[in-house]
Design a protein around this motif. Structure first.
Motif, PDB file in Angstrom:
ATOM      1  N   ILE A 182       0.850  -1.183   0.000  1.00 11.62           N
ATOM      2  CA  ILE A 182       0.000   0.000   0.000  1.00 11.62           C
ATOM      3  C   ILE A 182       0.893   1.242   0.000  1.00 11.62           C
ATOM      4  N   THR A 183       0.477   2.260  -0.716  1.00 17.89           N
ATOM      5  CA  THR A 183       1.279   3.484  -0.795  1.00 17.89           C
ATOM      6  C   THR A 183       0.723   4.530   0.158  1.00 17.89           C
ATOM      7  N   VAL A 184       1.573   5.484   0.495  1.00 18.22           N
ATOM      8  CA  VAL A 184       1.146   6.587   1.351  1.00 18.22           C
ATOM      9  C   VAL A 184       0.045   7.392   0.673  1.00 18.22           C
ATOM     10  N   LYS A 185       0.088   7.482  -0.648  1.00 13.88           N
ATOM     11  CA  LYS A 185      -0.969   8.181  -1.385  1.00 13.88           C
ATOM     12  C   LYS A 185      -2.330   7.535  -1.131  1.00 13.88           C
ATOM     13  N   THR A 186      -2.370   6.208  -1.174  1.00 16.93           N
ATOM     14  CA  THR A 186      -3.626   5.498  -0.911  1.00 16.93           C
ATOM     15  C   THR A 186      -4.107   5.747   0.508  1.00 16.93           C
ATOM     16  N   LEU A 187      -3.187   5.752   1.460  1.00 14.67           N
ATOM     17  CA  LEU A 187      -3.550   6.020   2.848  1.00 14.67           C
ATOM     18  C   LEU A 187      -4.117   7.427   3.003  1.00 14.67           C
ATOM     19  N   LEU A 188      -3.499   8.392   2.339  1.00 16.29           N
ATOM     20  CA  LEU A 188      -3.954   9.780   2.445  1.00 16.29           C
ATOM     21  C   LEU A 188      -5.344   9.982   1.856  1.00 16.29           C
ATOM     22  N   LEU A 189      -5.685   9.184   0.857  1.00  9.50           N
ATOM     23  CA  LEU A 189      -6.970   9.349   0.176  1.00  9.50           C
ATOM     24  C   LEU A 189      -8.105   8.582   0.851  1.00  9.50           C
ATOM     25  N   ASN A 190      -7.815   7.917   1.961  1.00 16.61           N
ATOM     26  CA  ASN A 190      -8.855   7.187   2.690  1.00 16.61           C
ATOM     27  C   ASN A 190      -8.979   7.731   4.114  1.00 16.61           C
ATOM     28  N   SER A 191     -10.138   7.482   4.713  1.00 12.35           N
ATOM     29  CA  SER A 191     -10.388   7.985   6.068  1.00 12.35           C
ATOM     30  C   SER A 191      -9.577   7.211   7.097  1.00 12.35           C
ATOM     31  N   TYR A 192      -9.397   7.801   8.263  1.00 13.00           N
ATOM     32  CA  TYR A 192      -8.611   7.188   9.325  1.00 13.00           C
ATOM     33  C   TYR A 192      -9.186   5.843   9.783  1.00 13.00           C
ATOM     34  N   GLU A 193     -10.494   5.665   9.634  1.00 10.39           N
ATOM     35  CA  GLU A 193     -11.132   4.453  10.138  1.00 10.39           C
ATOM     36  C   GLU A 193     -11.049   3.276   9.168  1.00 10.39           C
ATOM     37  N   THR A 194     -10.596   3.523   7.941  1.00 13.09           N
ATOM     38  CA  THR A 194     -10.545   2.460   6.932  1.00 13.09           C
ATOM     39  C   THR A 194      -9.505   1.403   7.295  1.00 13.09           C
ATOM     40  N   VAL A 195      -9.878   0.144   7.182  1.00 14.22           N
ATOM     41  CA  VAL A 195      -8.948  -0.965   7.434  1.00 14.22           C
ATOM     42  C   VAL A 195      -8.139  -1.204   6.151  1.00 14.22           C
ATOM     43  N   ILE A 196      -6.834  -1.268   6.275  1.00 18.60           N
ATOM     44  CA  ILE A 196      -6.004  -1.335   5.066  1.00 18.60           C
ATOM     45  C   ILE A 196      -6.139  -2.669   4.343  1.00 18.60           C
ATOM     46  N   GLY A 197      -6.615  -3.702   5.033  1.00 21.44           N
ATOM     47  CA  GLY A 197      -6.852  -4.969   4.356  1.00 21.44           C
ATOM     48  C   GLY A 197      -7.864  -4.846   3.239  1.00 21.44           C
ATOM     49  N   ASP A 198      -8.722  -3.816   3.334  1.00 23.86           N
ATOM     50  CA  ASP A 198      -9.755  -3.604   2.310  1.00 23.86           C
ATOM     51  C   ASP A 198      -9.257  -2.771   1.134  1.00 23.86           C
ATOM     52  N   ILE A 199      -8.151  -2.076   1.281  1.00 24.17           N
ATOM     53  CA  ILE A 199      -7.693  -1.162   0.223  1.00 24.17           C
ATOM     54  C   ILE A 199      -6.288  -1.489  -0.296  1.00 24.17           C
ATOM     55  N   MET A 200      -5.630  -2.457   0.288  1.00 24.31           N
ATOM     56  CA  MET A 200      -4.271  -2.781  -0.159  1.00 24.31           C
ATOM     57  C   MET A 200      -4.291  -3.539  -1.484  1.00 24.31           C
ATOM     58  N   GLU A 201      -3.145  -3.492  -2.185  1.00 24.43           N
ATOM     59  CA  GLU A 201      -2.959  -4.276  -3.400  1.00 24.43           C
ATOM     60  C   GLU A 201      -2.445  -5.656  -3.005  1.00 24.43           C
ATOM     61  N   THR A 202      -3.094  -6.673  -3.490  1.00 27.79           N
ATOM     62  CA  THR A 202      -2.681  -8.038  -3.133  1.00 27.79           C
ATOM     63  C   THR A 202      -1.799  -8.685  -4.198  1.00 27.79           C
ATOM     64  N   ASN A 203      -1.823  -8.144  -5.404  1.00 31.23           N
ATOM     65  CA  ASN A 203      -0.988  -8.688  -6.478  1.00 31.23           C
ATOM     66  C   ASN A 203       0.363  -7.969  -6.464  1.00 31.23           C
ATOM     67  N   VAL A 204       1.260  -8.426  -5.604  1.00 27.85           N
ATOM     68  CA  VAL A 204       2.531  -7.743  -5.373  1.00 27.85           C
ATOM     69  C   VAL A 204       3.644  -8.392  -6.189  1.00 27.85           C
ATOM     70  N   ILE A 205       4.372  -7.563  -6.927  1.00 29.79           N
ATOM     71  CA  ILE A 205       5.551  -8.045  -7.654  1.00 29.79           C
ATOM     72  C   ILE A 205       6.700  -8.164  -6.665  1.00 29.79           C
ATOM     73  N   SER A 206       7.288  -9.342  -6.569  1.00 28.72           N
ATOM     74  CA  SER A 206       8.401  -9.565  -5.642  1.00 28.72           C
ATOM     75  C   SER A 206       9.469 -10.413  -6.319  1.00 28.72           C
ATOM     76  N   VAL A 207      10.634 -10.479  -5.687  1.00 33.11           N
ATOM     77  CA  VAL A 207      11.727 -11.319  -6.194  1.00 33.11           C
ATOM     78  C   VAL A 207      12.293 -12.129  -5.034  1.00 33.11           C
ATOM     79  N   GLU A 208      12.896 -13.261  -5.356  1.00 35.85           N
ATOM     80  CA  GLU A 208      13.520 -14.080  -4.316  1.00 35.85           C
ATOM     81  C   GLU A 208      14.924 -13.582  -4.019  1.00 35.85           C
TER      82      GLU A 208
END
Length: 455
Positions: A182-208
């Protein structure tokens, strides 16, 4: 103030021992420029100027300095100064410096680190040199999916001072398994009461951790990332690679490829800091190898010399032109394919498409060059310089040039693919080797065409 203007001013202030004004002068200078400026000072002045910097600026400046200058400062530092500088650094920068330092300096750095930092440094040093684990940092912000936006901001405010980047945060469970980002931009655009599990990106690009660092760097441009998480075999996050580290990898890889294309063994040491013996050692094996391989060209000339001389001595005058044109044509194709492989635009399975495309391109180029060569031999060499280039002789040279360009293009596009198939760096087979191979082939083609037509 420009760097060229700043160096004389700094030297004058040092001579006057006006450290107060010198400290004020350096206050607003970027660390990158300070590092370059320090390289212009004598060895006695570098520690004096460095000690005038604030702790944060000193740490950032130290990272930007050359290995030689870093070692000079480390030898001049007391243990307290050494600890102060490295405490301000991010761990990935500390590890990069440790990898370049001699054992006695490394021992001092490790001894001044706290036990937790020492354990992390040792862990990172265990990863292969060219792996994602070797360039990652453990300084990232970790959040829980059950937290609200307010709780996330509280964590970011508390931990931000010690983190390399806070714009992108990663959501993990109790076992550090990566769940989302989740980015700080996404956090700023949502209310303080929002649970981040509902707004986070789940398709994360990662490397080993064991992924090649060049592959990691390519993911940044492919997915427009500012950071990428590094996970272990169980998908647990162990660190992140930031875009500044990816840019360093890209620069190092580009420098390495350029060196190999120019038949020079790559070196991490800046040119002016290399001794003549280091430069000699990096160049002489390639020159010896290419010199020996070039003897095949001489053998081919010797083999056909007597026969061709009896046909026309003018045939030998065109040999340099044929060889150079063939080498240039082969290099064009190879560099294009090497770039495509580096950017992951081309894969081994595309060999058929590549060969078909390069063959058509080579035919078009060869026809233009062949016609131009024929016109040049007739209009300039024969009419202007009065050389006895008959229509038959000009036709032989032009026909050989056409065949040379076509074969050079095919060889140039296939060799990098063959190198990749054999798990070699495609840059190794670039210009020098392709030129040598094409030179030999062009001579054989030329001599056989001349014998076939003229005799």
């Amino acid at each position: 103030m420009m760097l060229d203007e700043m160096v004389p001013v700094v030297k004058d202030l040092l001579e006057q021992r006006n450290f107060t004004e010198l400290k004020a002068l350096l206050k607003d200078v970027p660390p990158q420029d300070i590092a370059l400026m320090l390289e212009e000072l004598d060895e006695q002045s570098i520690p004096i100027v460095f000690r005038l910097l604030s702790k944060e600026t000193a740490a950032e400046t130290f990272v930007e300095m050359s290995t030689t200058a870093q070692q000079l400062l480390l030898n001049a530092f007391s243990d307290t100064e050494l600890k102060a500088v490295f405490d301000e650094m991010f761990l990935d920068d500390t590890v990069d410096i440790i990898e370049e330092m001699p054992a006695n300096v490394v021992k001092r750095i490790i001894n001044q680190s706290d036990p937790q930092t020492r354990a992390v440094i040792n862990e990172i040093l265990k990863y292969p040199k060219d792996s994602a684990g070797s360039i990652m940092t453990i300084e990232y912000v970790s959040l829980k999916k059950t937290w609200t936006v307010k709780e996330c901001f509280d964590r970011i405010r508390r931990d931000a001072v010690d983190k390399e980047t806070i714009y992108t945060c990663y959501v993990t469970d109790e076992k550090r398994k990566l769940l989302g980002r989740i980015t700080v931009k996404t956090l700023l655009l949502n209310s303080y009461e929002t649970v981040i599990g509902d707004i986070m990106e789940t398709n994360v690009i990662s490397v080993e951790t064991t992924a090649d660092k060049e592959f990691v760097a390519s993911q940044f441009s492919k997915y427009d990332l500012s950071a990428i998480p590094v996970v272990d075999m169980e998908d647990r996050i162990v660190g992140i690679v930031t875009v500044d580290d990816a840019l360093d990898v890209m620069e190092d890889e580009a420098t390495e490829d350029i060196s190999k294309m120019a038949a020079v063994t790559p070196s991490d040491t800046p040119y002016l800091e290399q001794s003549i013996w280091q430069i000699w050692k990096n160049r002489v094996p390639w020159l010896l190898l290419l010199m020996i391989s070039a003897t095949f060209t001489g053998l081919i000339i010797n083999y056909y010399e007597a026969t061709l001389s009896s046909l026309s001595t003018l045939l030998f005058a065109c040999v340099p032109m044929l060889m150079d044109t063939g080498g240039n044509a082969g290099s064009q194709a190879s560099i294009t394919i090497i770039r495509g492989l580096a950017l992951d635009e081309i894969r081994l399975r595309d060999v058929g498409k590549i060969l078909w495309k390069e063959t058509r391109v080579s035919v078009l180029l060869a026809l233009v060059l062949g016609i131009t060569c024929f016109a040049k031999l007739q209009l300039i060499d024969r009419l202007l310089f009065k050389y006895d280039y008959t229509l038959m002789l000009s036709g032989v040279v032009s026909l050989a040039l056409v065949a040379t360009v076509i074969i050079a293009k095919v060889v140039g596009c296939l060799l990098p693919l063959l190198a990749r198939k054999m798990k070699l760096d495609p840059a190794v087979v670039a210009s020098p080797f392709i030129t040598t191979i094409v030179d030999a082939l062009s001579l054989i083609i030329y001599c056989n065409i001349a014998l076939w037509v003229l005799s």
